[in-house]
Enzyme design. Structure first.
Site, PDB file in Angstrom:
ATOM      1  N   ASN A 151     -26.796 -16.023   5.966  1.00 40.19           N
ATOM      2  CA  ASN A 151     -26.845 -15.778   7.413  1.00 40.19           C
ATOM      3  C   ASN A 151     -26.419 -17.000   8.226  1.00 40.19           C
ATOM      4  O   ASN A 151     -26.644 -17.050   9.441  1.00 40.19           O
ATOM      5  CB  ASN A 151     -28.240 -15.298   7.854  1.00 40.19           C
ATOM      6  N   ASP A 172     -33.402 -21.310   8.982  1.00 39.61           N
ATOM      7  CA  ASP A 172     -33.721 -19.893   9.165  1.00 39.61           C
ATOM      8  C   ASP A 172     -35.166 -19.606   8.752  1.00 39.61           C
ATOM      9  O   ASP A 172     -35.898 -20.504   8.309  1.00 39.61           O
ATOM     10  CB  ASP A 172     -32.743 -19.008   8.391  1.00 39.61           C
ATOM     11  N   HIS A 245     -36.251 -17.515  32.560  1.00 39.37           N
ATOM     12  CA  HIS A 245     -34.812 -17.292  32.635  1.00 39.37           C
ATOM     13  C   HIS A 245     -34.338 -16.607  31.362  1.00 39.37           C
ATOM     14  O   HIS A 245     -35.072 -16.544  30.369  1.00 39.37           O
ATOM     15  CB  HIS A 245     -34.067 -18.616  32.829  1.00 39.37           C
ATOM     16  N   ASP A 327     -42.345 -20.745  28.134  1.00 38.46           N
ATOM     17  CA  ASP A 327     -41.416 -21.787  28.555  1.00 38.46           C
ATOM     18  C   ASP A 327     -41.333 -21.850  30.079  1.00 38.46           C
ATOM     19  O   ASP A 327     -41.364 -20.833  30.767  1.00 38.46           O
ATOM     20  CB  ASP A 327     -40.037 -21.490  27.959  1.00 38.46           C
ATOM     21  N   GLU A 356     -46.110 -23.979  29.139  1.00 36.69           N
ATOM     22  CA  GLU A 356     -45.419 -25.273  29.179  1.00 36.69           C
ATOM     23  C   GLU A 356     -45.449 -25.784  30.618  1.00 36.69           C
ATOM     24  O   GLU A 356     -44.693 -25.335  31.475  1.00 36.69           O
ATOM     25  CB  GLU A 356     -43.971 -25.158  28.708  1.00 36.69           C
ATOM     26  N   HIS A 422     -39.528 -31.114  20.795  1.00 40.31           N
ATOM     27  CA  HIS A 422     -38.075 -31.027  20.916  1.00 40.31           C
ATOM     28  C   HIS A 422     -37.579 -31.567  22.249  1.00 40.31           C
ATOM     29  O   HIS A 422     -36.375 -31.741  22.432  1.00 40.31           O
ATOM     30  CB  HIS A 422     -37.637 -29.567  20.760  1.00 40.31           C
ATOM     31  N   ASP A 423     -38.500 -31.825  23.187  1.00 42.55           N
ATOM     32  CA  ASP A 423     -38.137 -32.320  24.517  1.00 42.55           C
ATOM     33  C   ASP A 423     -38.420 -33.805  24.703  1.00 42.55           C
ATOM     34  O   ASP A 423     -38.321 -34.312  25.829  1.00 42.55           O
ATOM     35  CB  ASP A 423     -38.893 -31.530  25.597  1.00 42.55           C
ATOM     36  N   ASP A 467     -33.079 -35.710  22.835  1.00 39.85           N
ATOM     37  CA  ASP A 467     -32.176 -34.608  22.511  1.00 39.85           C
ATOM     38  C   ASP A 467     -30.702 -35.035  22.629  1.00 39.85           C
ATOM     39  O   ASP A 467     -30.314 -35.590  23.649  1.00 39.85           O
ATOM     40  CB  ASP A 467     -32.497 -33.459  23.489  1.00 39.85           C
ATOM     41  N   ARG A 471     -33.789 -33.712  17.145  1.00 37.60           N
ATOM     42  CA  ARG A 471     -33.735 -32.400  16.497  1.00 37.60           C
ATOM     43  C   ARG A 471     -32.946 -32.459  15.186  1.00 37.60           C
ATOM     44  O   ARG A 471     -32.183 -31.554  14.858  1.00 37.60           O
ATOM     45  CB  ARG A 471     -33.133 -31.369  17.462  1.00 37.60           C
TER      46      ARG A 471
END
Length: 591
Positions: A151, A172, A245, A327, A356, A422-423, A467, A471
């Site tokens: 995949n 994955d 969003h 988020d 968040e 990740h931020d 970032d 990551r």
């Protein structure tokens, strides 16, 4: 003299609230070191002379300016009127009531007092009990493990390459399944996943299809297999929901792009000017930040609301998820979150709803919206002391005190306490590559109340600037892992899980003025007590701490040989960035 201008209390929020269905917490603020004693006078408002009591208040926290006091009350008839008696060193007292300050107590108990009208069970903010016992592990799915090369997206790069904003490495869901034993051995018991739904980017925050797992991660059935495998190991699963969003390939937005005002979805978005376009880098429609590919959803629109509530409902019912991480939660209207909570808790009362939000979050944490938020203020307090070394131990303790006083206790008990994500820049990088400093930050995180979360790879010494370098692909080559650091994480997680005192609310900082970078604190419950010393300095220190329980059988844990326990004191010789953890049973309990 009592500084009255520093005294503060009001009904509600974190000052007067129901802790559970029988207990109220009442708090008051005073100038730091200004008031030696406060009594809470309280009673039943319909018969205050018959049912009244006086409760000494405890100093629960302090910061640079104020002391914060708390008393727990169990009103017999679930109603309460009350006032405060603030005592000075010279024996005088000031009486603080809703009407102001007085030099005499009230002549009639119910006149002019603070009033908690009724403790309604429906109003009690009750986060899921399991979250207090949880230790989360955050997984960025595209970078954790590639378990199914079939995949892989087109153009996939070799595992371990340098990450960029747009490249792919093939992580994955099968890769996660393949490494569940590793996570179990680490000791974590809850997993938080960044978005899994179909999208175009590697981070998946630009959702194209909210009802479908991204094909490069697997299938809906593969997620169910993963959730079931986690539950079989006693692990909870939290997914990322992006409801602020969507992505630019989300079909309703594509329809608006193509048909403008004539689209049946025109009101699904916040359009400032037609047609939709980008002018000097600014879209004519509201977005996340100014990202054209992330148009903001109009959650005030009934169709949008129904669609998103169905998304939240579907994944809990079909997959057995244990909750949602929301988020950009602070940019969505409060009414939507109230309806979201009602729907999610109807399906699973124990679901964890995590927002968040990176700032003070009291408006979202009153029992009608979120159970907790990602505690980035906590993150910054720890990073400023242990990693950036911008503060000293006293300032660190004061900042923690402000946090403790800022929320109801049940919120603090499930606050999502992270050191990286990740931020953010990786913890080890912020510590300038110093593993020992990283250990100190992690040690405090894992011996503090709340719900700790470990960002994937931190436990093996992965580094990375902001970032996209934070990551990187998870390092599975054991020869490239910091196995000593991994053993430390396993040991500290095991210690936390074995001792309720390290998860509870008992906390006191002990100042050591001659060593401004030495952090000393106690943790306790009814059965045990810990004394923890962290030397956040590049030089050794020798310290003597008066024993909180003279004669108690203090012992070091984890084999630290650096502390000597005597009858009335504890002496420690700590190496640079060293630590000591001592444990003793409370007198009268079994060791």
């Amino acid at each position: 003299m009592i500084m009255l201008e520093a005294v503060y209390h009001r009904m509600g929020q974190n000052w007067s609230y129901a802790y559970n269905d029988s207990t109220l917490h009442i708090r008051i603020r005073t100038k730091r070191d200004n008031v030696p004693r406060i009594d809470l006078h309280c009673g039943e408002k319909y018969d205050p002379e018959k049912y009244k009591e006086t409760i000494p208040m405890e100093r629960m926290a302090s910061d640079g300016l104020f002391d914060y006091w708390q008393a727990a009350v169990q009103p017999r008839y679930r109603r309460l009127v009350y006032y405060f008696a603030l005592h000075s060193d010279n024996g005088d007292a000031v009486y603080f009531m809703e009407k102001g300050f007085f030099d005499q107590p009230p002549k009639v108990m119910y006149e002019g007092l603070f009033d908690f009208p009724y403790l309604n069970r429906q109003d009690v903010h009750t986060p899921p009990a399991w979250v207090k016992e949880a230790i989360f592990y955050q997984i960025f799915p595209e970078r954790f493990a590639n378990g199914d090369p079939s995949n892989d997206p087109e153009g996939v790069q070799e595992w371990g390459g340098t990450p960029s904003a747009g490249n792919f490495f093939g992580g994955d869901l099968q890769g996660v399944i393949d490494h569940l034993d590793y996570l179990s051995d680490l000791g974590v018991n809850a997993l938080y996943f960044n978005p899994l739904f179909a999208a175009t980017t590697n981070h998946k925050y630009d959702t194209a299809d909210y009802m479908k797992i991204d094909p490069q991660f697997g299938t809906n059935e593969k997620l169910k297999e993963l959730v079931d495998a986690c539950h079989a190991r006693g692990m909870r699963v939290l997914l990322d929901a992006v409801f602020n969003h969507c992505g630019h390939t989300f079909p309703p937005f594509v329809d608006v792009l193509n048909n403008g005002l004539n689209s049946r979805y025109a009101d699904w978005f916040h359009v400032r000017e037609w047609p939709l376009r980008v002018v000097d880098g600014i879209p004519t429609y509201d977005t996340f930040a100014f990202e054209p590919i992330m148009p903001k959803l109009n959650t005030g629109n009934e169709e949008v609301k129904a669609y998103l509530l169905n998304v939240g409902r579907y994944w809990l019912e079909e997959m057995g998820l244990d909750g949602w991480r929301l988020d950009v939660a602070n940019e969505v209207d409060h009414q939507f979150w109230r309806e979201f909570r009602s729907e999610i808790k109807r399906i699973n009362p124990s679901a964890y709803i995590l927002g968040e939000i990176m700032h003070d979050s009291m408006p979202w944490l009153q029992g009608d919206q979120f159970d907790a938020v990602m505690n980035y203020p906590f993150t910054n307090i720890l990073l400023n002391f242990f990693a950036r070394r911008l503060t000293n131990a006293a300032e660190f303790a004061q900042a923690i005190g402000t946090q403790l006083a800022g929320y109801p206790q049940q919120v603090t008990e499930v606050s999502f306490n992270l050191l990286g994500s990740h931020d953010t820049t990786r913890l080890l990088t912020l510590c300038s590559g110093n593993v020992e400093r990283m250990k100190l930050a992690t040690l405090f995180q894992l011996t503090y109340q709340g719900t700790p979360c470990i960002y994937y790879g931190d436990e093996i010494g992965m580094d990375g600037e902001y970032d996209p370098l934070n990551r990187k692909c998870m390092e599975w080559d054991k020869s490239k892992q910091n196995t000593e650091l991994l053993a430390f994480f396993r040991s500290m997680i095991s210690l936390r899980k074995a001792h309720p005192a390290l998860r509870g609310s008992g906390l006191r900082f002990l100042p050591v003025l001659e060593h401004p970078q030495l952090l000393v604190y106690e943790r306790w419950d009814d059965n045990e007590r810990f004394l923890i010393m962290l030397n956040n300095e590049d030089a050794p220190v020798n310290v003597v701490i008066p024993a909180a329980q003279p004669g108690a059988s203090w012992r070091t844990v984890n084999g630290e040989p650096c502390a000597v326990v005597e009858e009335s004191s504890i002496q420690a010789a700590l190496p640079p960035y060293g630590y000591a953890i001592l444990h003793a049973p409370i007198a009268g309990t079994a060791e």
